[in-house]
Design a protein around this motif. Sequence first.
Motif, PDB file in Angstrom:
ATOM      1  N   ILE A  19      -4.077  -3.568   3.321  1.00  0.00           N
ATOM      2  CA  ILE A  19      -5.773  -3.830   2.891  1.00  0.00           C
ATOM      3  C   ILE A  19      -6.294  -5.000   1.728  1.00  0.00           C
ATOM      4  N   ASP A  20      -5.371  -4.699   0.471  1.00  0.00           N
ATOM      5  CA  ASP A  20      -5.459  -5.049  -1.027  1.00  0.00           C
ATOM      6  C   ASP A  20      -4.282  -5.353  -1.926  1.00  0.00           C
ATOM      7  N   ALA A  21      -4.018  -5.926  -2.802  1.00  0.00           N
ATOM      8  CA  ALA A  21      -3.099  -6.412  -3.744  1.00  0.00           C
ATOM      9  C   ALA A  21      -3.042  -6.646  -4.937  1.00  0.00           C
ATOM     10  N   THR A  22      -1.686  -6.158  -5.863  1.00  0.00           N
ATOM     11  CA  THR A  22      -1.888  -6.462  -7.164  1.00  0.00           C
ATOM     12  C   THR A  22      -0.238  -6.678  -7.584  1.00  0.00           C
ATOM     13  N   THR A  23       0.535  -6.999  -8.563  1.00  0.00           N
ATOM     14  CA  THR A  23       1.091  -7.664  -8.973  1.00  0.00           C
ATOM     15  C   THR A  23       2.227  -6.546  -8.244  1.00  0.00           C
ATOM     16  N   TYR A  24       2.088  -5.238  -8.628  1.00  0.00           N
ATOM     17  CA  TYR A  24       2.848  -4.434  -8.706  1.00  0.00           C
ATOM     18  C   TYR A  24       2.678  -3.719  -7.397  1.00  0.00           C
ATOM     19  N   TYR A  25       1.673  -3.451  -6.405  1.00  0.00           N
ATOM     20  CA  TYR A  25       2.456  -2.517  -5.282  1.00  0.00           C
ATOM     21  C   TYR A  25       0.438  -2.951  -4.410  1.00  0.00           C
ATOM     22  N   PHE A  49       5.395 -12.460  -8.396  1.00  0.00           N
ATOM     23  CA  PHE A  49       5.049 -11.430  -7.094  1.00  0.00           C
ATOM     24  C   PHE A  49       4.096 -11.140  -7.192  1.00  0.00           C
ATOM     25  N   LYS A  50       3.105 -11.606  -7.676  1.00  0.00           N
ATOM     26  CA  LYS A  50       1.238 -11.395  -6.971  1.00  0.00           C
ATOM     27  C   LYS A  50       1.138 -12.212  -5.900  1.00  0.00           C
ATOM     28  N   ALA A  51       1.861 -13.533  -6.236  1.00  0.00           N
ATOM     29  CA  ALA A  51       1.459 -14.247  -4.720  1.00  0.00           C
ATOM     30  C   ALA A  51       2.295 -13.391  -3.195  1.00  0.00           C
ATOM     31  N   LYS A  52       3.189 -12.888  -3.656  1.00  0.00           N
ATOM     32  CA  LYS A  52       4.298 -12.180  -3.121  1.00  0.00           C
ATOM     33  C   LYS A  52       2.925 -10.646  -2.298  1.00  0.00           C
ATOM     34  N   SER A  53       2.931 -10.187  -2.983  1.00  0.00           N
ATOM     35  CA  SER A  53       2.139  -9.205  -2.721  1.00  0.00           C
ATOM     36  C   SER A  53       1.144  -9.730  -1.706  1.00  0.00           C
ATOM     37  N   ASP A  54       0.221 -10.584  -2.323  1.00  0.00           N
ATOM     38  CA  ASP A  54      -0.783 -11.034  -1.731  1.00  0.00           C
ATOM     39  C   ASP A  54      -0.388 -11.496  -0.104  1.00  0.00           C
ATOM     40  N   ALA A  55       0.239 -12.575   0.596  1.00  0.00           N
ATOM     41  CA  ALA A  55       1.136 -12.648   1.582  1.00  0.00           C
ATOM     42  C   ALA A  55       0.806 -10.973   2.383  1.00  0.00           C
ATOM     43  N   TYR A  56       1.275  -9.969   2.172  1.00  0.00           N
ATOM     44  CA  TYR A  56       0.617  -8.711   3.021  1.00  0.00           C
ATOM     45  C   TYR A  56      -0.231  -8.683   3.330  1.00  0.00           C
ATOM     46  N   GLY A  59      -4.034  -7.757   4.996  1.00  0.00           N
ATOM     47  CA  GLY A  59      -4.163  -8.103   6.168  1.00  0.00           C
ATOM     48  C   GLY A  59      -3.088  -7.772   7.534  1.00  0.00           C
ATOM     49  N   LYS A  60      -1.724  -8.199   6.605  1.00  0.00           N
ATOM     50  CA  LYS A  60      -0.393  -7.234   8.168  1.00  0.00           C
ATOM     51  C   LYS A  60      -0.216  -6.276   8.419  1.00  0.00           C
ATOM     52  N   THR A  61      -0.351  -5.784   8.426  1.00  0.00           N
ATOM     53  CA  THR A  61       0.490  -4.237   8.635  1.00  0.00           C
ATOM     54  C   THR A  61       1.850  -3.951   9.079  1.00  0.00           C
ATOM     55  N   VAL A  62       2.211  -2.816   8.102  1.00  0.00           N
ATOM     56  CA  VAL A  62       3.872  -2.907   8.146  1.00  0.00           C
ATOM     57  C   VAL A  62       4.055  -1.697   7.926  1.00  0.00           C
TER      58      VAL A  62
END
Length: 481
Positions: free
Chosen positions: A467-473, A412-419, A421-424
Amino acid sequence: MGKKTVIKASPDLRQAAQRKREKIEFVRENLIIPSSLREHAKGRKYFIRTYGCQANVLDSQTIEGILIEIGFAPVDDPFDADVVILNTCAIRENAEDKVFGEIGSLKALKNKNPNSIIAVCGCMTQEPHIVKILKETYRQVDIIFGTHNINRLPTLINESLEKNQRLIEVYSKEGEVIENLPCHREDKYKAFVNIMYGCDKFCTYCIVPYTRGKQRSRKKEDIMKECEELVKQGYQEITLVGQNVNAYAKDLDDGSTFADLLDSVAKLGVPRLRFTTSHPWDFTEEMFKAIANNKNIMPAIHLPLQSGSSDILKKMGRRYSSEEYCALVDRLREIVPNVAITTDIIVGFPNESDEDFEKTLDVVKYVHYDFAFTFIYSPRIGTPASRIEDLTPMSVKKERFKRLVDTLAIDFKAKSDAYIGKTVSVLVDGLSKKDSNILSGYTDTNKLVNFTGNPDHIGKIVNVKIIDATTYYLKGEEVDG
Ligand code: SAH
Ligand code: SF4
Ligand code: F3S
């Protein structure tokens, strides 16, 4: 002793398990509201609490629609209400415990407002042993009704009030498709739409086929009409809902399929289209095509695994092996490379061995889930699995559960981290629950984002830089474009 209890119909698990009828009955309901009840409702209020899955959320929208049509107004605090409805879930013991806790606390409502009505409905009331407990121990409950007779609510409330009686009316049956009932949707941007009711899969651990009846698909024309109306009203997201959406129409013999329905709804042009839950066994190549051909079908698939051990899957009655499941995931990723895959996993099915559990971890490590709902197996009275003598101690199940949760959280954390810098693109739901200066919404992959942005954009789809990510959001800021 208080009010007399009148039993109009009681649930019966054996009847609930029957699947005899070939033809589904389609009913166009004209709601009967006694005029004395309309009079009574003037200036009075209702409160409803919904437990469980989207099936219950949708039933509650119908119940609210009915109560509003009678003339009751919604209120946020159950202790200010004249009618309290608890729409319950029976999927696991802890779900049921919560409901009993709430019914217990509602005793105080009866002291404050002796004429108030407390009604319990949903999947729990479809269980005979629960009705018995409610009837005998929870005298504050005035009306017990089930998942098959929501349309009877006005009559039941009226009768309970007029005769000052407690009423029990729960049917165990295969069920009909009832159209034309009112529906009250709080959310003006996102809508659930039922495409089917019930379930015929009878996974050996699961109570749903007993509480919800036979799989009954709505007619495509009725679903399309509802979706068209939602698109016209400006809804940004539609989620097609059923226990087994990809088995849609297998009970109709009019040539429709889920893939065809999905394609047709997508073509109505709703910006975001989702569906839940798909059963791995019912996935078809046509579905992949529909998903690939329509950009508004969101790249987020909930694909319940339940177990990674083919042996346990067989005992669960799931109809796929772990190899077949993984092959399906591969195919999905081929078609939709950025697809987010989420799942449900049960730990501790009766006599699950260490090896079985390790196989679940293997699949988890293979798939790399974006999110997962995890459960410790809970025996449900009446299901085949509940009759198996289970030799695995709870302490072992809890240990496995913790290992599973920890393993999943890494992904979950790795998936979040991959976002980062991206614009979604994010459909803005509203202000964040924790911080009213922050907006929240979901990406197309169904990831929660909290971000700084323009509150005028609630209900719109905007661009957010992560700009930042946690495990769940995710955390971000709205950007132009
Ligand atoms: N129709 C959906 C799931 C509905 S119930 C499907 O087939 O996937 C939601 C989830 O609850 C299930 O996927 C399962 O993981 C879990 N569940 C169901 N019965 C359970 C039980 N007896 N104990 C623990 N978890 C259970
Ligand atoms: Fe339960 Fe299985 Fe039906 Fe899902 S498919 S609702 S888990 S019986
Ligand atoms: Fe619960 Fe009934 Fe849904 S048991 S999960 S509310 S179908």
